[in-house]
Scaffold this motif. Sequence first.
Motif, mmCIF file in Angstrom:
data_model
loop_
_atom_site.group_PDB
_atom_site.id
_atom_site.type_symbol
_atom_site.label_atom_id
_atom_site.label_comp_id
_atom_site.label_asym_id
_atom_site.label_seq_id
_atom_site.Cartn_x
_atom_site.Cartn_y
_atom_site.Cartn_z
ATOM 1 N N LYS A 17 0.811 -1.218 0.000
ATOM 2 C CA LYS A 17 0.000 0.000 0.000
ATOM 3 C C LYS A 17 0.844 1.267 0.000
ATOM 4 N N ASP A 18 1.994 1.222 0.643
ATOM 5 C CA ASP A 18 2.858 2.400 0.731
ATOM 6 C C ASP A 18 3.605 2.585 -0.591
ATOM 7 N N PRO A 19 3.358 3.676 -1.311
ATOM 8 C CA PRO A 19 3.998 3.843 -2.624
ATOM 9 C C PRO A 19 5.518 3.991 -2.560
ATOM 10 N N SER A 20 6.041 4.501 -1.462
ATOM 11 C CA SER A 20 7.490 4.665 -1.384
ATOM 12 C C SER A 20 8.203 3.328 -1.180
ATOM 13 N N LEU A 21 7.556 2.390 -0.534
ATOM 14 C CA LEU A 21 8.178 1.085 -0.284
ATOM 15 C C LEU A 21 7.931 0.083 -1.403
ATOM 16 N N ARG A 22 7.094 0.437 -2.346
ATOM 17 C CA ARG A 22 6.701 -0.500 -3.394
ATOM 18 C C ARG A 22 7.895 -1.026 -4.191
ATOM 19 N N HIS A 23 8.898 -0.187 -4.416
ATOM 20 C CA HIS A 23 10.054 -0.600 -5.212
ATOM 21 C C HIS A 23 11.069 -1.402 -4.404
ATOM 22 N N TYR A 24 10.952 -1.381 -3.097
ATOM 23 C CA TYR A 24 11.954 -2.020 -2.248
ATOM 24 C C TYR A 24 11.473 -3.325 -1.620
ATOM 25 N N ILE A 25 10.184 -3.558 -1.605
ATOM 26 C CA ILE A 25 9.656 -4.818 -1.076
ATOM 27 C C ILE A 25 9.456 -5.764 -2.252
ATOM 28 N N ASN A 26 10.320 -6.752 -2.334
ATOM 29 C CA ASN A 26 10.285 -7.711 -3.433
ATOM 30 C C ASN A 26 9.438 -8.904 -3.018
ATOM 31 N N LEU A 27 8.383 -9.152 -3.764
ATOM 32 C CA LEU A 27 7.476 -10.261 -3.463
ATOM 33 C C LEU A 27 7.417 -11.267 -4.610
ATOM 34 N N GLU A 28 8.514 -11.394 -5.349
ATOM 35 C CA GLU A 28 8.534 -12.362 -6.440
ATOM 36 C C GLU A 28 8.363 -13.768 -5.879
ATOM 37 N N ASN A 101 4.212 -0.336 8.809
ATOM 38 C CA ASN A 101 3.959 0.347 10.080
ATOM 39 C C ASN A 101 5.202 0.489 10.946
ATOM 40 N N GLY A 102 6.242 -0.296 10.676
ATOM 41 C CA GLY A 102 7.393 -0.341 11.569
ATOM 42 C C GLY A 102 8.559 0.543 11.189
ATOM 43 N N GLY A 103 8.517 1.160 10.023
ATOM 44 C CA GLY A 103 9.647 1.982 9.586
ATOM 45 C C GLY A 103 9.411 3.453 9.841
ATOM 46 N N SER A 125 14.928 7.818 3.749
ATOM 47 C CA SER A 125 14.729 7.206 2.439
ATOM 48 C C SER A 125 13.955 5.898 2.605
ATOM 49 N N PRO A 126 13.226 5.487 1.586
ATOM 50 C CA PRO A 126 12.446 4.250 1.699
ATOM 51 C C PRO A 126 13.307 3.017 1.971
ATOM 52 N N SER A 127 14.498 2.988 1.406
ATOM 53 C CA SER A 127 15.382 1.847 1.633
ATOM 54 C C SER A 127 15.792 1.758 3.101
ATOM 55 N N ARG A 128 16.179 2.879 3.672
ATOM 56 C CA ARG A 128 16.563 2.888 5.089
ATOM 57 C C ARG A 128 15.360 2.611 5.980
#
Length: 188
Positions: A17-28, A101-103, A125-128
């Motif tokens: 749901k969070d657009p900033s984390l979308r590129h960093y959470i890999n769910l392949e 919720n935890g970052g 940053s979203p990565s951090r």
Amino acid sequence: MEIKLFNKWDTTEIVVKDPSLRHYINLEPIFVPHTSGRNSGRMFEKAKMNIVERLVNNLMRAEQNTGQKQVTLSIVEEAFEIIEKRTNENPVKVLVEALENGGPREETTRISYGGIAFLQSVDVSPSRRLDTALRNIAIGTLNSAHKNKKSAAQCLADEIMFASKADMQRSFAVRKKEEKERVAQSAR
């Protein structure tokens, strides 16, 4: 044939749901989250690593689990089974909600100006943000499992479920996030 995590949970239908984390959470889709460090060589390669494997790698920071990835994988799998039993939801979806919720969104940095040091509020940053959430979930799990009757899997399941509900009283990760954001707000 459909690829499922641990041959049990489907990750293709989970939406971040969070657009900033979308590129960093890999769910392949992946059977076993074990890439043998293939994605650790270059900068930002960890964004290509499955999020469950990143959780496993963070859980291996304790003295008892250092280097024991198979043991930690079994702990995570057992925790996911507990989460599924309690919530009747996909445990990877619950993990993603916990990470959202935890970052912390805001932190402080130390700035020295003319011999005077003071704290300045900065955006994260979203990565951090994701790294911090994973680290805090792992530390909260290891702290609650230390000298406790509950197993590490039970403690991990509790931490993930409480963080996904943003329960500040019970979740170590959410408590640390709120603490950092409170300090950052006072340093504006």
